[in-house]
Scaffold this motif. Structure first.
Motif, PDB file in Angstrom:
ATOM      1  N   ASP A 251       2.784   2.372  -7.364  1.00  0.00           N
ATOM      2  CA  ASP A 251       2.240   1.060  -6.976  1.00  0.00           C
ATOM      3  C   ASP A 251       1.041   1.347  -6.079  1.00  0.00           C
ATOM      4  O   ASP A 251       1.212   1.625  -4.889  1.00  0.00           O
ATOM      5  CB  ASP A 251       3.337   0.265  -6.241  1.00  0.00           C
ATOM      6  CG  ASP A 251       2.854  -1.091  -5.758  1.00  0.00           C
ATOM      7  OD1 ASP A 251       1.749  -1.510  -6.135  1.00  0.00           O
ATOM      8  OD2 ASP A 251       3.605  -1.735  -4.990  1.00  0.00           O
ATOM      9  N   HIS A 333       6.911  -1.804   1.057  1.00  0.00           N
ATOM     10  CA  HIS A 333       8.262  -2.009   0.517  1.00  0.00           C
ATOM     11  C   HIS A 333       8.735  -0.707  -0.095  1.00  0.00           C
ATOM     12  O   HIS A 333       7.916   0.151  -0.464  1.00  0.00           O
ATOM     13  CB  HIS A 333       8.225  -3.107  -0.555  1.00  0.00           C
ATOM     14  CG  HIS A 333       7.120  -2.890  -1.571  1.00  0.00           C
ATOM     15  ND1 HIS A 333       7.267  -2.065  -2.646  1.00  0.00           N
ATOM     16  CD2 HIS A 333       5.840  -3.346  -1.622  1.00  0.00           C
ATOM     17  CE1 HIS A 333       6.134  -2.034  -3.343  1.00  0.00           C
ATOM     18  NE2 HIS A 333       5.236  -2.785  -2.737  1.00  0.00           N
ATOM     19  N   THR A 376       5.770   2.012   0.123  1.00  0.00           N
ATOM     20  CA  THR A 376       4.317   1.823   0.083  1.00  0.00           C
ATOM     21  C   THR A 376       3.800   1.560   1.491  1.00  0.00           C
ATOM     22  O   THR A 376       4.527   1.064   2.354  1.00  0.00           O
ATOM     23  CB  THR A 376       3.919   0.639  -0.813  1.00  0.00           C
ATOM     24  OG1 THR A 376       4.342  -0.583  -0.194  1.00  0.00           O
ATOM     25  CG2 THR A 376       4.531   0.739  -2.195  1.00  0.00           C
ATOM     26  N   GLU A 378       0.491  -0.492   2.631  1.00  0.00           N
ATOM     27  CA  GLU A 378      -0.552  -1.285   1.988  1.00  0.00           C
ATOM     28  C   GLU A 378      -1.109  -2.383   2.900  1.00  0.00           C
ATOM     29  O   GLU A 378      -0.913  -3.571   2.648  1.00  0.00           O
ATOM     30  CB  GLU A 378      -0.036  -1.889   0.682  1.00  0.00           C
ATOM     31  CG  GLU A 378       1.308  -2.597   0.762  1.00  0.00           C
ATOM     32  CD  GLU A 378       1.735  -3.177  -0.591  1.00  0.00           C
ATOM     33  OE1 GLU A 378       0.956  -3.929  -1.199  1.00  0.00           O
ATOM     34  OE2 GLU A 378       2.855  -2.859  -1.022  1.00  0.00           O
ATOM     35  N   GLU A 417      -3.450   0.895  -0.867  1.00  0.00           N
ATOM     36  CA  GLU A 417      -2.002   1.104  -0.981  1.00  0.00           C
ATOM     37  C   GLU A 417      -1.675   2.485  -1.524  1.00  0.00           C
ATOM     38  O   GLU A 417      -2.114   2.858  -2.609  1.00  0.00           O
ATOM     39  CB  GLU A 417      -1.415   0.036  -1.929  1.00  0.00           C
ATOM     40  CG  GLU A 417       0.062   0.189  -2.183  1.00  0.00           C
ATOM     41  CD  GLU A 417       0.637  -0.939  -3.040  1.00  0.00           C
ATOM     42  OE1 GLU A 417      -0.117  -1.557  -3.827  1.00  0.00           O
ATOM     43  OE2 GLU A 417       1.849  -1.194  -2.932  1.00  0.00           O
TER      44      GLU A 417
HETATM   45 MN    MN Z   1       3.167  -2.725  -3.174  1.00  0.00          MN
END
Ligand code: MN
Ligand code: GLY
Ligand code: MN
Length: 437
Positions: A251, A333, A376, A378, A417
């Protein structure tokens, strides 16, 4: 690449011993997990793209619906593979995947026969969504104490899982590099999206989440899913896009600007890049993610003051929450089989909820940071008219530099991120290894 066979063997051993402990604790004899029932759209005969039940993929990377795992203490895992004869849809052959030796496999060409074989299992805890098929079995469906325990174990990644997430980084990085090239040559959002999937080598259905390809002002819509074909030569690209490998996701977000972009926006971009890297650098076990998130607000507040967007001290920015309209989402997250992975708000295997910091409802990770976590980082800074409106209209209006804010609003926003693994004494940035910028 590390030897996947041995990594997967170690991963399975960890799964097996944690399942045995939780079965014992919750007084079940057997855990049955199915890969899932496809979702058919209402009043239609079309199915949504199939997403395997993540609990299933935690044990087995096999794709497709209606496969069953039977997990019992002291026994090799049974895999009941559903493989109907079918001339409408392709049924992929099993082949000889690396994970095969870890399972006792039986093949079933009908669901009736498969169901009939799911017997003599004692007291069964079932995880999945095949309620129509299994409704009369008398099993306990998705018992919460057990799923909370299994979710908790999913937040500590095995070496096999880390390898899968690393492979997903490599693929995602290829997509980001190709997209950046496309953006710099003036491509539209749709063309940039195509550049991403072509470089990753997959279809949209194989992505872990819908790409966010936002030129200019669209960067301020956090989950913008449009793909405008008619807008070319953007000044700013916010690209939030990842890839999947053996079910595990990356991600990744990068924000790029061309020289046609407002000079102050470029300074903000540089500042956010430094903040993101400094935040990642600070990571180690024992920190609390909610404090980490607050640290991001502090740093972004300082940047907003330095760049003359807010006319007050950095302390006042933090005290009054003036960063909130610029950075309304959580700092990050957990990441794994799900992009927003499970257990980010769990305080214990029992499932007690970690407290949500007041005024930060969108923070998805509120627990202590521990070795083996992958999540992550971000931070974002956006110009979102809807969120700024209330400050423009109330007593804090003079704090905000509206002239500059209005000049920067057409450039949307910034998000950067990376995906980070927490190690014994620090961290490893899995994304930057493959996508330095
Ligand atoms: Mn994310
Ligand atoms: N890609 C969605 C997110 O970053 O949470
Ligand atoms: Mn993202």
């Amino acid at each position: 690449m590390a030897d996947l066979n041995s990594l997967f063997r170690e991963h399975t051993q960890i799964r097996q011993s944690s399942a045995e402990a939780v079965l014992d604790k919750t007084k079940f004899d057997c855990l049955v997990i199915s890969s899932g029932q496809p979702f058919t759209y209402f009043a239609d005969d079309n199915d949504a793209p199939f997403h395997t039940v993540p609990h299933f993929n935690h044990w087995c990377p096999l794709e497709g619906a209606h496969h069953f795992l039977i997990i019992r203490p002291g026994r090799k895992i049974s895999l009941y593979r559903y493989s109907p004869e079918d001339f409408w849809y392709e049924q992929k052959p099993l082949g000889d995947p690396f994970w095969l030796p870890l399972f006792d496999i039986q093949e079933f060409s009908t669901l009736e026969a498969l169901k009939e074989s799911l017997k003599d299992l004692g007291k069964v805890a079932y995880l999945g969504n095949e309620f129509d098929l299994l409704g009369d079995k008398g099993w306990t469906m998705n018992p919460e104490p057990l799923t909370k325990h299994l979710d908790w174990t999913r937040s500590f990644k095995s070496n096999y899982e880390i390898q899968c997430i690393l492979e997903a980084q490599k693929l995602g990085a290829c997509g980001h590099r190709a997209s950046r090239e496309a953006f710099l040559s003036g491509a539209s959002e749709l063309e940039i999206h195509h550049a991403f999937v072509r470089a990753v080598g997959c279809t949209d259905d194989d992505l872990p989440y819908t790409t966010i390809v936002a030129l200019n002002e669209k960067g301020a819509t956090l989950h913008y899913h449009g793909k405008r074909p008619q807008i070319h030569k953007g000044s700013v690209l916010l690209l939030d896009a990842g890839a999947k490998w053996n079910g595990y996701a990356s991600d990744i977000t990068r924000t790029h600007a061309t020289p046609s972009c407002h000079e102050r926006f470029q300074s903000l971009l540089k500042g956010m890049e430094k903040i993101q890297q400094d935040l990642c650098e600070s990571l180690k076990p024992g920190m609390h993610y909610a404090d980490f998130h607050q640290d991001a607000h502090l740093r972004i507040g300082q940047l907003l003051v330095e760049q003359n967007l807010l006319n007050c001290s950095a302390d006042e920015v933090h005290g009054k929450g003036y960063t909130m309209p610029f950075f309304p989402h959580g700092l990050g997250h957990h990441l794994g089989l799900q992009v927003h992975d499970v257990a980010g708000k769990q305080l214990s295997p029992q499932g007690d909820a970690a407290p949500q910091p007041a005024g930060h409802p969108y923070l998805r990770t509120t627990r202590m940071i521990e070795e083996g976590h992958v999540f992550t980082v971000e931070p974002g800074l956006y110009f979102i008219p809807m969120l700024l409106r209330k400050y423009r209209e109330n007593g804090s209006a003079s704090i905000f530099n509206w002239k500059l804010i209005d000049e920067l609003t057409p450039f949307g926003g910034i998000r950067i991120e990376d995906n980070v693994l927490i190690t014994k004494s620090g961290h490893r940035n899995l994304t930057r290894e493959h996508l330095p910028h």
